[in-house]
Design an enzyme around this catalytic site. Structure first.
Site, short mmCIF file in Angstrom:
data_model
loop_
_atom_site.label_atom_id
_atom_site.label_comp_id
_atom_site.label_asym_id
_atom_site.label_seq_id
_atom_site.Cartn_x
_atom_site.Cartn_y
_atom_site.Cartn_z
N ARG A 1 45.80 51.73 45.09
CA ARG A 1 45.61 50.44 44.41
C ARG A 1 45.34 49.33 45.42
O ARG A 1 44.61 48.39 45.11
CB ARG A 1 46.82 50.10 43.54
N GLU B 1 52.04 41.49 36.48
CA GLU B 1 51.74 41.54 37.90
C GLU B 1 50.68 40.54 38.37
O GLU B 1 50.79 39.99 39.48
CB GLU B 1 51.29 42.95 38.28
#
Length: 805
Positions: free
Chosen positions: A351, A758
């Site tokens: 990621r 997030e």
């Protein structure tokens, strides 16, 4: 309760608690608490009054034992011998647990099978690999007794070479010929040719430190033995199904023999995704072995030493660009400090690579990631899951290009942004070959540039810095583009269970967990909206593996997306049964059965929702249903490093202004303007809280939360006295937060909302860039600073001294 309206710094009023949820939707006689309305957290009053019950608040059953876990004192060593006989002999000690007592698999890892609950006491696997690694556990009548008894154990070590830092890990990997995990590379375009042909080129590096989760509620588990060897585990975990699976395989029993339950957590931030399985496994083993309830509650120091952190990453870059700051090619190398085991590092490092472009369209890019083993605690999930580390690299590049060209950093950023989805330009393509077809970042940045007064403030700061010999100000506006979905495709699924009782009240359960982020109230709003009933009629219940099986972790910002859709599916099944019943009973077509504000219109008749439900019950209509949802159209092929790993992107931008003291390195965030995209928000009150909380936590990571190990691998920042998180005083006095009014998810998500857990975390990169800007000013713009994160006052002072020569 005081109902005074709370004013933000822009003067816009925010409703009082009494007013939340009263804004009516468009339909007639609106329900209370449907979607798109502001509702307080379902446990908000309980949180502030102390009435909210966590694992440790549940009354202990008679005979409950307390667990102390003894930890390794060595970073890397072979256990020559472990003698716990004297520990077992202490009165009040019920049992001492080592690897020899585990009937099933000695592992609590999420994926790779390399996290032993306890090390073996002999043989090649009798190794400890970080200071703080569990060696054995003591179950006693009190925690003090267990702790004192554990000190009587005799452990003989044979120390082995230890790699603590990234540099030591690189050297060790070179000698061993491999890293902890295989490296991975993403590539688009001809990077080498584009770099060679670019008019300008820069090389550099930036190091990004780790971060402790510092949840308010520490790691805890409470296990209760049941009949037939079954066990009930109350765990503070984001992933009940994984805890269930790991406890079952440790005990050597089927998953159905273990039930895991969690009503709420006092914070998680990723730290309670994979690693709570350790404490659940230890308590469950002791409970089955002794036949008594068992609790393990870590104190703060032990928690910080024993559990994983955010991954530390060093990013090396080479970038070619034109005179106007447009990037032609970027070559990025990520060195990721994983710790002793794999945990979730593969997906986290991936990621970081997925977000190495952030909001910028790179014609040619190469991102290489190495995942390194160190003899420190195994790093794990943390809010953003690697994405923030990847973004810091490209934002440092933007600041560097601005310095080299003399162009305003915002203009460098704007010329590189992904094109808007409605522009004449073709969509940009990510380094993993995914077209960005939903970009709104250019328009959002333009709007924040105006509302924050960026240009005027930039000029005012120039004048201030020219006249101030000691204090220097900095300003930065940075964007965020964050992909939403688990990049491990099979995790993008969720289940829910909805019961409608014959009085019209509703029981809701789903696989998501509540850690303070407001997931439960959002999903309850979805169910209330589907049935068109007031939210007070929807009962929120604890997450349990006995009701909804095989769930994914509440992580990747996908909690509302996945569980909201699953709950809606369950509610809609029941609703359709009610519609079918009404059509048959009252001889009307389907379109004449309309649910509206606690009632149902059936042709020319009107019934209360509860009355229709009561009739359906008497007619033997099922009023219970499960629901399921799997995110469509996502995939990623590692071999070609290409695919569509994300269902959509969430966007945002922040403008931060700081001031630094050149004599001490101290600094203050003076003002922050945030504009964030939540799609059509399910609950603007909850989302605003997530935006502010994420931003402040991100600021803490980049400016003050410093992890430090000594050369023996001992974590020295293991308590609030040595590890500093942001306080109320660190929040800027002038904080202006707005949800983007034009937001609407172009993907088919729950009510066109977007995830918000997030993405706001990365808005804090604007603070780091603003500090860089202020340090440049301290050197009169003559040198670009060498400033790593966290940018502590010591690092800022060193950077100031560096640019001043």
């Amino acid at each position: 309760m005081d109902e005074t309206r709370i004013q933000d710094r822009s003067g816009a009023g925010e409703p009082s608690i009494a007013e939340l949820g009263e804004r009516p939707p468009t339909h007639e006689r609106a329900i209370k608490g449907g979607v798109h309305t502001k509702r307080i957290h379902d446990s908000g009053v309980k949180h502030v009054s102390g009435a909210a019950r966590y694992v440790d608040d549940e009354p202990e059953l008679p005979g409950t034992l307390q667990i102390y876990i003894a930890m390794s004192e060595k970073a890397h060593a072979r256990i020559v011998s472990l003698d716990v006989s004297k520990v077992r002999d202490v009165p009040g000690v019920a049992c001492v647990l080592t690897a020899n007592d585990i009937p099933g698999q000695n592992d609590y890892s999420p994926v790779f099978g390399d996290d032993p609950i306890f090390p073996q006491t002999s043989g090649p696997e009798a190794l400890v690999q970080y200071v703080g690694q569990p060696i054995f556990a003591v179950a006693a009548e009190t925690i003090d007794l267990a702790r004192r008894a554990a000190k009587l154990a005799i452990v003989e070590y044979e120390e082995l070479p230890a790699a603590i830092t990234i540099e030591q890990a690189l050297a060790a990997a070179g000698e061993a010929g491999h890293d902890l995990l295989d490296p991975h590379e993403m590539r688009i375009g001809d990077v080498d040719a584009a770099l060679e042909g670019a008019p300008h080129r820069v090389l550099g590096r930036v190091a990004v430190g780790g971060q402790d989760h510092f949840y308010l509620e520490g790691q805890i588990a409470y296990s209760i033995p049941l009949e037939d060897g079954d066990v009930l585990v109350r765990s503070s975990t984001q992933h009940p199904s994984e805890v269930q699976h790991n406890v079952a395989k440790m005990l050597g029993v089927p998953d159905h023999a273990v039930t895991v339950e969690v009503r709420r957590m006092g914070g998680g931030f990723g730290g309670k995704e994979s690693q709570p399985a350790l404490f659940a496994a230890v308590t469950a083993l002791a409970a089955v072995k002794t036949g008594r309830p068992v609790k393990c509650r870590l104190d703060r120091d032990d928690d910080m030493e024993m559990t994983g952190k955010r991954h530390e990453v060093t990013i090396n870059y080479a970038v070619g660009f034109s005179g106007n700051g447009r990037i032609a090619a970027g070559d990025f190398s990520h060195l990721v400090r994983c710790g002793y085991s794999r945990d979730l590092s593969a997906a986290i490092a991936d990621r970081a690579m997925f977000h190495a472009d952030n909001a910028y369209s790179l014609p040619a890019a190469r991102i290489l990631s190495r995942r390194l083993k160190t003899h420190t605690v195994s790093n794990t999930a943390f809010r953003g899951f690697g994405g923030p580390q990847g973004m810091v690299g490209i934002e440092r590049v933007m600041d560097r290009i601005a310095f080299e060209t003399g162009i305003d950093p915002l203009d460098v950023r704007k010329v590189n942004l992904y094109p808007s989805f409605d522009s004449d330009r073709a969509p940009g393509v990510t380094p993993y070959h995914m077209p960005v077809t939903d970009s709104i970042i250019a328009e959002l940045v333009e709007e924040l540039e105006v509302t924050s007064g960026y240009r005027a403030r930039r000029e005012a700061i120039r004048q201030f810095n020219a006249q101030s010999p000691v204090l220097k100000k900095g300003l930065a506006l940075t964007p965020v583009k964050f992909g939403i979905s688990f990049t491990t495709s099979h995790l993008n699924q969720a289940g829910a269970l909805v019961h409608v009782y014959k009085d019209g009240s509703v029981h809701l359960n789903h696989g998501g967990t509540e850690m303070g982020q407001g997931l439960f109230v959002k999903v309850a709003q979805v169910v209330a909206e589907e049935f068109q009933i007031d939210i007070e009629k929807v009962k929120i219940t604890a997450t349990t593996t006995a009701k909804v099986p095989n769930t994914s972790a509440t992580a990747a910002s996908s909690g509302s997306d996945l569980n909201g859709m699953a709950a809606q599916a369950a509610a809609r099944t029941i609703k359709n049964r009610l519609i079918d019943y009404a059509c048959g009973r009252y001889h009307v077509p389907e379109e004449q059965v309309v649910f509206a504000a606690n009632r149902v219109l059936i042709g020319n008749e009107e019934k209360r929702f509860a009355d229709l439900v009561g009739e359906a019950y008497l007619a033997r209509i099922s009023l219970s249903s499960t629901g399921f949802y799997a995110t469509p159209d996502i995939h990623y092929d590692r071999e070609s490093a290409s695919g569509q790993p994300f269902y959509y992107f969430a966007y945002g931008a922040a403008c931060s202004e700081v001031v630094i003291d050149m004599l001490t390195g101290e600094y203050k965030l003076l003002r922050a303007d945030i504009l964030h995209d939540c799609g059509t928000s399910l609950n603007p009150a909850i989302d605003r809280g997530q935006i502010e909380g994420g931003f402040i936590q991100g600021m803490g990571w980049l400016t003050m939360e410093e992890l430090w190990w000594d050369d023996k691998g001992r974590l020295k920042t293991h308590a609030p006295s040595t590890y500093k998180i942001p306080t109320a005083n660190d929040r800027p006095d002038d904080l202006r937060i707005a949800i983007w009014e034009k937001g609407e998810n172009r993907s088919d998500t729950i009510y066109r909302s977007k995830a918000v857990g997030e993405p706001p975390f990365m808005l804090a990169i604007s603070v780091f860039s603003a500090l860089t800007d202020a340090v440049i000013a301290a050197g009169d713009g003559k040198a670009f600073p060498d400033l790593d994160a966290p940018a502590t006052p010591e690092r800022v002072l060193k950077a100031v001294e560096g640019v001043r020569g």
